[in-house]
Write an enzyme that holds these catalytic residues in place. Sequence first.
Site, PDB file in Angstrom:
ATOM      1  N   LYS A  64       0.800  -1.278  -0.084  1.00 51.68           N
ATOM      2  CA  LYS A  64      -0.042  -0.033  -0.034  1.00 51.68           C
ATOM      3  C   LYS A  64       0.829   1.242   0.025  1.00 51.68           C
ATOM      4  O   LYS A  64       0.690   2.259  -0.746  1.00 51.68           O
ATOM      5  CB  LYS A  64      -0.721   0.008   1.240  1.00 51.68           C
ATOM      6  N   ARG A  69      -9.002   0.978   9.435  1.00 52.38           N
ATOM      7  CA  ARG A  69      -8.793  -0.306   9.741  1.00 52.38           C
ATOM      8  C   ARG A  69      -9.841  -1.154  10.570  1.00 52.38           C
ATOM      9  O   ARG A  69      -9.482  -2.513  10.923  1.00 52.38           O
ATOM     10  CB  ARG A  69      -7.293  -0.289  10.449  1.00 52.38           C
ATOM     11  N   ARG A  74      11.900  -5.244   4.779  1.00 53.16           N
ATOM     12  CA  ARG A  74      11.379  -3.907   4.350  1.00 53.16           C
ATOM     13  C   ARG A  74      12.710  -3.120   5.068  1.00 53.16           C
ATOM     14  O   ARG A  74      12.915  -3.164   6.258  1.00 53.16           O
ATOM     15  CB  ARG A  74      10.037  -3.710   4.910  1.00 53.16           C
ATOM     16  N   ARG A  99      12.208  -1.179  10.809  1.00 51.01           N
ATOM     17  CA  ARG A  99      11.230  -0.835  11.909  1.00 51.01           C
ATOM     18  C   ARG A  99      11.123  -2.011  12.980  1.00 51.01           C
ATOM     19  O   ARG A  99      11.236  -3.213  12.564  1.00 51.01           O
ATOM     20  CB  ARG A  99       9.895  -1.013  11.212  1.00 51.01           C
ATOM     21  N   ARG A 129       0.430  -8.921  13.487  1.00 57.75           N
ATOM     22  CA  ARG A 129       0.008  -7.856  12.756  1.00 57.75           C
ATOM     23  C   ARG A 129      -0.732  -8.233  11.719  1.00 57.75           C
ATOM     24  O   ARG A 129      -1.984  -8.185  11.454  1.00 57.75           O
ATOM     25  CB  ARG A 129       0.917  -6.882  12.152  1.00 57.75           C
TER      26      ARG A 129
HETATM   27  P1  ADP Z   1       1.803  -1.474   7.534  1.00 54.72           P
HETATM   28  O1  ADP Z   1       2.932  -0.944   6.709  1.00 54.72           O
HETATM   29  O2  ADP Z   1       2.094  -2.863   8.054  1.00 54.72           O
HETATM   30  O3  ADP Z   1       0.723  -1.520   6.984  1.00 54.72           O
HETATM   31  P2  ADP Z   1       1.591   0.636   9.257  1.00 54.72           P
HETATM   32  O4  ADP Z   1       2.716   1.840   9.176  1.00 54.72           O
HETATM   33  O5  ADP Z   1       0.167   1.305   8.349  1.00 54.72           O
HETATM   34  O6  ADP Z   1       1.839  -0.625   9.079  1.00 54.72           O
HETATM   35  O7  ADP Z   1       0.939   0.647  10.801  1.00 54.72           O
HETATM   36  C1  ADP Z   1       1.920   0.416  11.730  1.00 54.72           C
HETATM   37  C2  ADP Z   1       1.074   0.323  13.263  1.00 54.72           C
HETATM   38  O8  ADP Z   1       0.567   1.612  13.381  1.00 54.72           O
HETATM   39  C3  ADP Z   1       0.120  -0.799  13.233  1.00 54.72           C
HETATM   40  O9  ADP Z   1       0.520  -2.134  13.510  1.00 54.72           O
HETATM   41  C4  ADP Z   1      -0.965  -0.076  14.447  1.00 54.72           C
HETATM   42  O10 ADP Z   1      -0.163  -0.295  15.636  1.00 54.72           O
HETATM   43  C5  ADP Z   1      -0.634   1.290  13.920  1.00 54.72           C
HETATM   44  N1  ADP Z   1      -1.817   1.781  13.091  1.00 54.72           N
HETATM   45  C6  ADP Z   1      -1.603   2.199  11.985  1.00 54.72           C
HETATM   46  N2  ADP Z   1      -2.678   2.628  11.242  1.00 54.72           N
HETATM   47  C7  ADP Z   1      -3.652   2.620  12.476  1.00 54.72           C
HETATM   48  C8  ADP Z   1      -5.112   2.702  12.396  1.00 54.72           C
HETATM   49  N3  ADP Z   1      -5.906   3.060  11.280  1.00 54.72           N
HETATM   50  N4  ADP Z   1      -5.743   1.878  13.372  1.00 54.72           N
HETATM   51  C9  ADP Z   1      -5.024   1.466  14.441  1.00 54.72           C
HETATM   52  N5  ADP Z   1      -3.878   1.445  14.743  1.00 54.72           N
HETATM   53  C10 ADP Z   1      -3.150   1.966  13.468  1.00 54.72           C
HETATM   54  P1  ADP Z   2       2.232  -1.915   3.079  1.00 57.60           P
HETATM   55  O1  ADP Z   2       2.400  -0.316   3.119  1.00 57.60           O
HETATM   56  O2  ADP Z   2       1.017  -2.518   2.506  1.00 57.60           O
HETATM   57  O3  ADP Z   2       2.792  -2.528   4.408  1.00 57.60           O
HETATM   58  P2  ADP Z   2       4.661  -1.563   1.673  1.00 57.60           P
HETATM   59  O4  ADP Z   2       4.551  -0.835   0.501  1.00 57.60           O
HETATM   60  O5  ADP Z   2       5.611  -0.970   2.724  1.00 57.60           O
HETATM   61  O6  ADP Z   2       3.558  -2.318   2.218  1.00 57.60           O
HETATM   62  O7  ADP Z   2       5.499  -2.903   1.209  1.00 57.60           O
HETATM   63  C1  ADP Z   2       6.069  -3.896   2.000  1.00 57.60           C
HETATM   64  C2  ADP Z   2       7.659  -4.321   1.674  1.00 57.60           C
HETATM   65  O8  ADP Z   2       7.139  -5.044   0.429  1.00 57.60           O
HETATM   66  C3  ADP Z   2       8.418  -3.278   1.282  1.00 57.60           C
HETATM   67  O9  ADP Z   2       9.884  -3.671   1.370  1.00 57.60           O
HETATM   68  C4  ADP Z   2       8.392  -2.948  -0.129  1.00 57.60           C
HETATM   69  O10 ADP Z   2       9.469  -2.405  -0.895  1.00 57.60           O
HETATM   70  C5  ADP Z   2       7.921  -4.372  -0.919  1.00 57.60           C
HETATM   71  N1  ADP Z   2       7.084  -4.529  -1.781  1.00 57.60           N
HETATM   72  C6  ADP Z   2       6.164  -3.532  -2.222  1.00 57.60           C
HETATM   73  N2  ADP Z   2       5.311  -3.801  -3.248  1.00 57.60           N
HETATM   74  C7  ADP Z   2       6.123  -4.871  -3.823  1.00 57.60           C
HETATM   75  C8  ADP Z   2       5.824  -6.042  -4.692  1.00 57.60           C
HETATM   76  N3  ADP Z   2       4.686  -5.579  -5.653  1.00 57.60           N
HETATM   77  N4  ADP Z   2       6.591  -6.725  -4.968  1.00 57.60           N
HETATM   78  C9  ADP Z   2       7.938  -7.163  -4.178  1.00 57.60           C
HETATM   79  N5  ADP Z   2       7.851  -6.403  -3.260  1.00 57.60           N
HETATM   80  C10 ADP Z   2       7.209  -5.296  -2.853  1.00 57.60           C
END
Ligand code: ADP
Ligand code: ADP
Length: 216
Positions: free
Chosen positions: A15, A90, A129, A162, A173
């Site tokens: 995302k 979420r 990542r 992270r 998660r």
């Molecule tokens: P990811 O890259 O895995 O999608 P995020 O960066 O979006 O993770 O989120 C990291 C953490 O921040 C989550 O595991 C949660 O603890 C918190 N968080 C982020 N967005 C939300 C939300 N909309 N509601 C509740 N907690 C959130």
């Molecule tokens: P989210 O925000 O949904 O948690 P991220 O965009 O942070 O996901 O992507 C998670 C990890 O996967 C990052 O290290 C990113 O570089 C990698 N990644 C994202 N999209 C792809 C893809 N289509 N194929 C392979 N790796 C990807």
Amino acid sequence: MPTYIVLLGPPGAGKGTQAKMLVEKFGLPHISSGDIFRENLKNGTELGKVAQTYMTKGELVPDDVTIAMIHQRFARPDCTPGAILDGFPRTPAQADALEMMLRDFGGHVNIVPFVTAPVDVLIERLTGRWTCKANGHIFHEKFNPPQKAGICDQDGSELYQRDDDKSETVTRRIEVYFQQTMPLVEYYKEHNLLFEIDGDKPIEEVSAQLMGALQK
Ligand code: ADP
Ligand code: ADP
């Protein structure tokens, strides 16, 4: 009318990566709830302290705290033309709150691209990542490596892994996603807003699917 795009999908689906591409194409601000929490954590704010206790365990920050934070973010003038939401909503309560907030701004959610990938792929992506300290630019040691290890290509800042991308927290998660966020898939399907995107493809192919969906 403002345009609101909600990127839905499990952690690691891509995302954030796609949101950054959309920002360049559409010129809308990227609102990532995770980034805002991490920014607060870095600055040692009260919100950051509250959020940290949940984030380190891989749990969701409570709805009231999260909704208030997003509400504040929407009040900034850069959101007038709309926004790309990544990681919010979420939970069903957050989705309801979002509809109410957007009504105040004279808009509504326009489309919900739902990006998915199998669990083993999600785990490999999250544990590999690397995130940029200054602006949250996203890399992967195998799938999207920076030109110079440990350094962000875009702004030269340091890359870090992270805390919540360690494998124990990653598993939690993903579980939390299935329990608390999956109901939104049905919710947005019922509202005819959901558009499925196969996230288990190379980054450029996922972007192409997304652009196809958004041009419709
Ligand atoms: P990811 O890259 O895995 O999608 P995020 O960066 O979006 O993770 O989120 C990291 C953490 O921040 C989550 O595991 C949660 O603890 C918190 N968080 C982020 N967005 C939300 C939300 N909309 N509601 C509740 N907690 C959130
Ligand atoms: P989210 O925000 O949904 O948690 P991220 O965009 O942070 O996901 O992507 C998670 C990890 O996967 C990052 O290290 C990113 O570089 C990698 N990644 C994202 N999209 C792809 C893809 N289509 N194929 C392979 N790796 C990807």
